[in-house]
Design an enzyme around this catalytic site. Structure first.
Site, PDB file in Angstrom:
ATOM      1  CG  ASN A 132      -1.744   1.229   1.358  1.00 44.31           C
ATOM      2  OD1 ASN A 132      -1.783   2.049   0.432  1.00 44.31           O
ATOM      3  ND2 ASN A 132      -2.415   1.388   2.483  1.00 44.31           N
TER       4      ASN A 132
ATOM      5  CG  HIS B  20      -5.639   2.015   5.190  1.00 43.46           C
ATOM      6  ND1 HIS B  20      -5.200   2.910   6.131  1.00 43.46           N
ATOM      7  CD2 HIS B  20      -4.656   1.097   5.046  1.00 43.46           C
ATOM      8  CE1 HIS B  20      -3.980   2.550   6.529  1.00 43.46           C
ATOM      9  NE2 HIS B  20      -3.630   1.455   5.894  1.00 43.46           N
TER      10      HIS B  20
ATOM     11  N   GLY C 279       2.853  -1.044   4.198  1.00 39.82           N
ATOM     12  CA  GLY C 279       3.032   0.359   3.852  1.00 39.82           C
ATOM     13  C   GLY C 279       4.498   0.665   3.590  1.00 39.82           C
TER      14      GLY C 279
HETATM   15  P1  13P Z   1       3.259   0.212   7.609  1.00 39.16           P
HETATM   16  O1  13P Z   1       3.687  -1.080   6.963  1.00 39.16           O
HETATM   17  O2  13P Z   1       4.027   1.401   7.136  1.00 39.16           O
HETATM   18  O3  13P Z   1       3.155   0.096   9.086  1.00 39.16           O
HETATM   19  O4  13P Z   1       1.741   0.490   7.082  1.00 39.16           O
HETATM   20  C1  13P Z   1       0.805  -0.504   7.188  1.00 39.16           C
HETATM   21  C2  13P Z   1      -0.388  -0.103   6.424  1.00 39.16           C
HETATM   22  O5  13P Z   1      -1.111   0.794   6.811  1.00 39.16           O
HETATM   23  C3  13P Z   1      -0.665  -0.828   5.175  1.00 39.16           C
HETATM   24  O6  13P Z   1      -1.941  -0.546   4.706  1.00 39.16           O
END
Ligand code: 13P
Length: 270
Positions: free
Chosen positions: A9, A95, A249
């Protein structure tokens, strides 16, 4: 046997040039993902670009949001049909950043200030229904705030979100969904949820799916974990029986961060 899904994402990152470079680097370096599915969740402006960069690869492309109407006076929104017209086949829905569940407030701000995009259980359900009816594959998110966890409410919050996202959805349609459990306190914080605890809550997601649409759908449902997934914790997460992949993310924003996660997903079913 459930096919694992490793989904990036990118959030609000990557203009078209950067998106093309990143997608091409992932495609070039990922090798054969085997039975694992790989998805890149990219900004709407980069959908066409990334579809082009990944077209000769097994990588799928996701939008990060959609609106539930087909077309009309909804300034700034995009429809399922528009997403499909780019060649993308997936969409991330609900989300926590779109639900406004940041888990922290700027000084003097109220919940209303951080609910930027206004997604709620009701709109997440409407978007999910429209995505499925249109032929998009939805990755629908749930997850508790730190304050909810501290109050001992994590299980109830997640279960209620899953019930709400499935409201009015048939078993046949629910079977087309992927659900991502993302505890809000673990997103972008570097604080990964302990693998046993992530597995336990993904099990609650699955049990809730079973209660609402039946055990068969629950047994086939891919449940992803998201929140600070990276190379050094992915194997422990993927080894858990109720975790079928990741929604990633930060570590998806560099090919060298994301490729090991794809390999771990592939290895988990090899
Ligand atoms: P991170 O992997 O940066 O913690 O984000 C997770 C996320 O929100 C994926 O949708």
């Amino acid at each position: 046997m459930r096919k694992p899904v490793m989904a990036g994402n990118w959030k609000m990152n990557c203009d078209n040039e950067e998106a093309c470079k990143l997608a091409c680097a992932v495609v070039a370096g990922m090798g054969d993902p085997g039975a694992a599915e790989v998805v890149l969740g990219v900004p709407a402006t980069a959908l066409t670009t990334v579809v082009g960069c990944t077209e000769k690869s097994p990588v799928g492309v996701a939008a990060q949001n959609m609106f539930w109407e087909e077309s009309g006076a909804y300034t700034g929104e995009i429809s399922a049909k528009m997403i499909l017209s780019t060649g993308a086949q997936w969409v991330i829905i609900g989300h926590s950043e779109r639900r406004g569940r940041f888990g922290k407030l700027e000084a003097g701000w109220t919940d209303a200030h951080v609910a930027y995009f206004g997604d709620s259980d009701v709109t997440v359900n409407a978007k999910t229904k429209k995505a499925i009816a249109s032929g998009l594959k939805p990755i629908v998110c749930c997850g508790e705030l730190l304050s909810e966890r501290q109050a001992g409410k994590a299980d109830a919050v997640v279960s209620a979100q899953v019930k709400a996202m499935l409201d009015g959805i048939s078993a046949a349609d629910a079977a087309k969904m992927v659900i991502a459990y993302e505890p809000v306190w673990a997103i972008g914080t570097g604080e990964v949820c302990d693998a046993d605890e992530a597995d336990r809550i993904c099990g609650i997601v699955r049990q809730t799916v079973a209660e609402v649409v039946g055990q068969d759908v629950a047994d086939g449902m891919r449940v992803l974990y998201g929140g600070s997934v990276k190379a050094d914790n992915v194997e422990g997460l993927m080894a858990k029986p109720n975790i079928d992949g990741g929604l990633v993310g930060g570590a998806s924003l560099k090919a060298e961060g994301f490729i090991p996660l794809i390999k771990a997903a592939a290895a988990s079913v090899a």
